[in-house]
Design a protein around this motif. Structure first.
Motif, PDB file in Angstrom:
ATOM      1  N   ASP A 271       9.555  -0.598  -0.291  1.00  0.00           N
ATOM      2  CA  ASP A 271       9.378  -1.799   0.164  1.00  0.00           C
ATOM      3  C   ASP A 271       9.145  -2.102   1.516  1.00  0.00           C
ATOM      4  N   ARG A 272       9.994  -1.420   2.274  1.00  0.00           N
ATOM      5  CA  ARG A 272       9.861  -1.564   4.015  1.00  0.00           C
ATOM      6  C   ARG A 272       8.869  -1.196   4.615  1.00  0.00           C
ATOM      7  N   GLY A 273       7.982  -0.470   3.562  1.00  0.00           N
ATOM      8  CA  GLY A 273       6.759   0.320   4.403  1.00  0.00           C
ATOM      9  C   GLY A 273       6.954   1.453   5.154  1.00  0.00           C
ATOM     10  N   TRP A 274       8.043   2.244   5.009  1.00  0.00           N
ATOM     11  CA  TRP A 274       8.511   3.240   5.718  1.00  0.00           C
ATOM     12  C   TRP A 274       7.337   4.530   5.387  1.00  0.00           C
ATOM     13  N   ARG A 275       6.643   4.773   6.114  1.00  0.00           N
ATOM     14  CA  ARG A 275       5.675   5.984   5.756  1.00  0.00           C
ATOM     15  C   ARG A 275       6.171   7.359   5.877  1.00  0.00           C
ATOM     16  N   LEU A 276       7.065   7.613   7.035  1.00  0.00           N
ATOM     17  CA  LEU A 276       7.486   9.107   6.867  1.00  0.00           C
ATOM     18  C   LEU A 276       6.803  10.088   6.488  1.00  0.00           C
ATOM     19  N   ARG A 277       5.635   9.940   7.506  1.00  0.00           N
ATOM     20  CA  ARG A 277       4.585  10.925   7.101  1.00  0.00           C
ATOM     21  C   ARG A 277       4.864  12.572   7.224  1.00  0.00           C
ATOM     22  N   ARG A 278       5.735  12.739   8.419  1.00  0.00           N
ATOM     23  CA  ARG A 278       6.087  14.246   8.535  1.00  0.00           C
ATOM     24  C   ARG A 278       7.012  14.664   7.472  1.00  0.00           C
ATOM     25  N   THR A 279       7.931  13.807   7.468  1.00  0.00           N
ATOM     26  CA  THR A 279       9.013  14.101   6.381  1.00  0.00           C
ATOM     27  C   THR A 279       8.604  14.150   5.063  1.00  0.00           C
ATOM     28  N   ARG A 280       7.381  13.163   4.476  1.00  0.00           N
ATOM     29  CA  ARG A 280       7.122  13.329   3.283  1.00  0.00           C
ATOM     30  C   ARG A 280       6.100  14.743   3.162  1.00  0.00           C
ATOM     31  N   ALA A 281       5.536  15.060   4.171  1.00  0.00           N
ATOM     32  CA  ALA A 281       4.703  16.265   4.067  1.00  0.00           C
ATOM     33  C   ALA A 281       5.730  17.457   3.970  1.00  0.00           C
ATOM     34  N   ASP A 282       6.828  17.252   4.699  1.00  0.00           N
ATOM     35  CA  ASP A 282       7.828  18.412   4.644  1.00  0.00           C
ATOM     36  C   ASP A 282       8.463  18.886   3.207  1.00  0.00           C
ATOM     37  N   LEU A 283       8.769  17.653   2.723  1.00  0.00           N
ATOM     38  CA  LEU A 283       9.252  17.456   1.303  1.00  0.00           C
ATOM     39  C   LEU A 283       8.242  17.877   0.169  1.00  0.00           C
TER      40      LEU A 283
ATOM     41  N   LEU B 267      13.599   1.440  -1.864  1.00  0.00           N
ATOM     42  CA  LEU B 267      13.869   0.726  -0.498  1.00  0.00           C
ATOM     43  C   LEU B 267      12.763   1.038   0.412  1.00  0.00           C
ATOM     44  N   ALA B 268      12.545   2.256   0.590  1.00  0.00           N
ATOM     45  CA  ALA B 268      11.575   2.651   1.540  1.00  0.00           C
ATOM     46  C   ALA B 268      10.047   2.387   1.469  1.00  0.00           C
TER      47      ALA B 268
ATOM     48  N   VAL C 232       0.766  -1.299  -0.089  1.00  0.00           N
ATOM     49  CA  VAL C 232      -0.114  -0.029  -0.056  1.00  0.00           C
ATOM     50  C   VAL C 232       1.010   1.218   0.067  1.00  0.00           C
ATOM     51  N   ALA C 233       1.884   1.029   0.736  1.00  0.00           N
ATOM     52  CA  ALA C 233       2.990   2.306   0.901  1.00  0.00           C
ATOM     53  C   ALA C 233       3.520   2.778  -0.524  1.00  0.00           C
ATOM     54  N   ARG C 234       3.978   1.640  -1.477  1.00  0.00           N
ATOM     55  CA  ARG C 234       4.416   1.616  -2.532  1.00  0.00           C
ATOM     56  C   ARG C 234       3.385   2.366  -3.437  1.00  0.00           C
ATOM     57  N   LEU C 235       2.118   1.865  -3.605  1.00  0.00           N
ATOM     58  CA  LEU C 235       1.316   2.481  -4.349  1.00  0.00           C
ATOM     59  C   LEU C 235       0.845   3.861  -3.973  1.00  0.00           C
ATOM     60  N   ASP C 236       1.086   4.157  -2.767  1.00  0.00           N
ATOM     61  CA  ASP C 236       0.687   5.562  -2.259  1.00  0.00           C
ATOM     62  C   ASP C 236       1.695   6.664  -2.729  1.00  0.00           C
ATOM     63  N   GLY C 237       3.243   6.004  -2.772  1.00  0.00           N
ATOM     64  CA  GLY C 237       3.982   6.825  -3.267  1.00  0.00           C
ATOM     65  C   GLY C 237       4.405   6.829  -4.454  1.00  0.00           C
TER      66      GLY C 237
ATOM     67  N   ARG D  18      10.223  18.622  -3.142  1.00  0.00           N
ATOM     68  CA  ARG D  18      11.296  17.608  -3.326  1.00  0.00           C
ATOM     69  C   ARG D  18      11.032  16.190  -3.176  1.00  0.00           C
ATOM     70  N   GLY D  19      11.650  15.385  -3.605  1.00  0.00           N
ATOM     71  CA  GLY D  19      11.464  13.910  -3.655  1.00  0.00           C
ATOM     72  C   GLY D  19      11.984  13.183  -2.385  1.00  0.00           C
ATOM     73  N   THR D  20      11.266  12.240  -2.028  1.00  0.00           N
ATOM     74  CA  THR D  20      11.774  11.480  -0.683  1.00  0.00           C
ATOM     75  C   THR D  20      12.943  10.622  -0.931  1.00  0.00           C
ATOM     76  N   GLY D  21      13.497  10.204  -2.194  1.00  0.00           N
ATOM     77  CA  GLY D  21      14.469   9.516  -2.510  1.00  0.00           C
ATOM     78  C   GLY D  21      15.998  10.523  -2.337  1.00  0.00           C
ATOM     79  N   GLU D  22      15.574  11.872  -2.843  1.00  0.00           N
ATOM     80  CA  GLU D  22      16.696  12.618  -3.087  1.00  0.00           C
ATOM     81  C   GLU D  22      17.084  13.279  -1.561  1.00  0.00           C
ATOM     82  N   PHE D  23      16.134  13.457  -0.642  1.00  0.00           N
ATOM     83  CA  PHE D  23      16.345  13.609   0.878  1.00  0.00           C
ATOM     84  C   PHE D  23      16.953  12.411   1.388  1.00  0.00           C
ATOM     85  N   LEU D  24      16.602  11.241   1.400  1.00  0.00           N
ATOM     86  CA  LEU D  24      17.157  10.064   1.915  1.00  0.00           C
ATOM     87  C   LEU D  24      18.744   9.946   1.443  1.00  0.00           C
ATOM     88  N   ALA D  25      18.986  10.327  -0.013  1.00  0.00           N
ATOM     89  CA  ALA D  25      20.537  10.062  -0.520  1.00  0.00           C
ATOM     90  C   ALA D  25      21.156  11.254   0.241  1.00  0.00           C
TER      91      ALA D  25
END
Length: 320
Positions: free
Chosen positions: A90-102, A87-88, A36-41, A107-114
């Motif tokens: 696949d692992r189901g990392w929601r990161l709600r606060r971080t995704r909202a800030d991004l 990877l995020a 579900v997290a992958r589809l939402d992303g 900005r993208g989640t992958g760019e921030f994690l990198a």
């Protein structure tokens, strides 16, 4: 700390890091939440990003000449970001606060994690280099100093991007709240001019190319193409960006559309409330800055008085 204890601590930390890295990189069978997290992303990734004029010109300009080290580094970070985003998911990392800030910053989640990973690794490797340089210069340091310094610097490099993201997202949300107040006033004026509610919303969002109005206009246009109502699009945008004022505006618009309530006066009152709230926040920040400047002035005056009185006090103590 003896050499045996240092080697034991280094081995334990290395083994822990290898276990964590293996657990993060080895693919596991994704659960329902991960799917579900992958589809939402994937759904969020199709949203258009608001580009500035410079970014748009840079993205459309043709590449000339050989590829430099900066371009190679940018591509490597981009590839690492894509892998970390997968990877995020696949692992189901929601990161709600971080995704909202991004999402507020576009900005993208992958760019921030990198960015977090690269900054942490670079600062982690910086400590042994500094220790080796100091040893070459003849500065004696205990064997446990590089390990402790590397851990501190690596942790700092991994957490500083989060702090920078929070501060920048807070400023952008403040701008968005101000725009929501202006947008409410514009919608009320368009309704007073005889327009319908959907036309008033889209017309109010089209008066400027400021990034906040562009985001609202994109949400309204996407809702029209998808067959959804404009207030549903505004509510979804407010939840995505974590802006309660936008969610409240969507609820008021939905209530007016469902019950036929008069919305023009409510929008004007809501805009006035947002302006008063923003003015109170600005006055509070101004007061905090004034107090900070006052404390700095007192410290400077105290230091200057100590500087003036030190020779006299020293002479008195010397003659006593």
């Amino acid at each position: 700390m003896s050499e045996f204890q240092t080697a034991l601590a280094t081995g334990a930390l290395t083994a822990t890091g290898l276990v964590v890295l293996t657990a993060a990189l080895v693919p596991a069978r994704p659960s329902v939440g991960a799917r579900v997290a992958r589809l939402d992303g994937a759904r969020r990734s199709v949203h258009r990003r608001v580009l500035s004029d410079a970014e748009a010109a840079a993205s459309t300009a043709p590449a000339r000449g050989p590829v430099g080290p900066s371009a190679l580094l940018s591509r490597s970070v981009s590839r690492l970001g894509d892998r970390l985003e997968v990877l995020a998911a696949d692992r189901g990392w929601r990161l709600r606060r971080t995704r909202a800030d991004l999402a507020v910053l576009g900005r993208g989640t992958g760019e921030f994690l990198a960015t977090k990973v690269v900054a942490g690794v670079l600062l982690l490797l910086l400590a042994p280099v500094c220790w080796a340089v100091l040893r070459v210069w003849g500065v004696p340091l205990p064997g446990g100093v590089p390990l402790a310094l590397a851990l501190v610097l690596g942790l700092a490099g991994f957490t500083v991007p989060d702090l920078a993201l929070r501060g920048e997202a807070t400023r952008r949300r403040r701008d968005l709240r101000r725009v929501v107040g202006v947008f409410s006033d514009l919608v009320a004026m368009n309704l007073a001019g005889g327009r319908g509610l959907p036309e008033a919303l889209l017309g109010s969002a089209s008066v400027s190319d400021y990034w906040a109005l562009v985001r609202i206009r994109q949400a309204l246009t996407g809702a029209r193409l998808a067959g959804a109502t404009p207030w549903q699009a505004l509510g979804a945008l407010g939840e995505e960006l974590d802006v309660p004022e936008l969610v409240d505006l969507a609820g008021a618009l939905a209530l007016a559309a469902d019950d036929g309530a008069t919305i023009r006066g409510s929008l004007a009152a809501r805009a006035a409330t947002l302006r008063r709230k923003d003015m109170a926040e600005v006055e509070g920040e101004a007061g905090e800055k004034s107090q900070s400047m006052l404390v700095a002035q007192l410290v400077l005056c105290t230091a200057f008085m100590v500087f003036l009185a030190f020779p006299a006090v020293h002479n008195l103590l010397a003659t006593a």
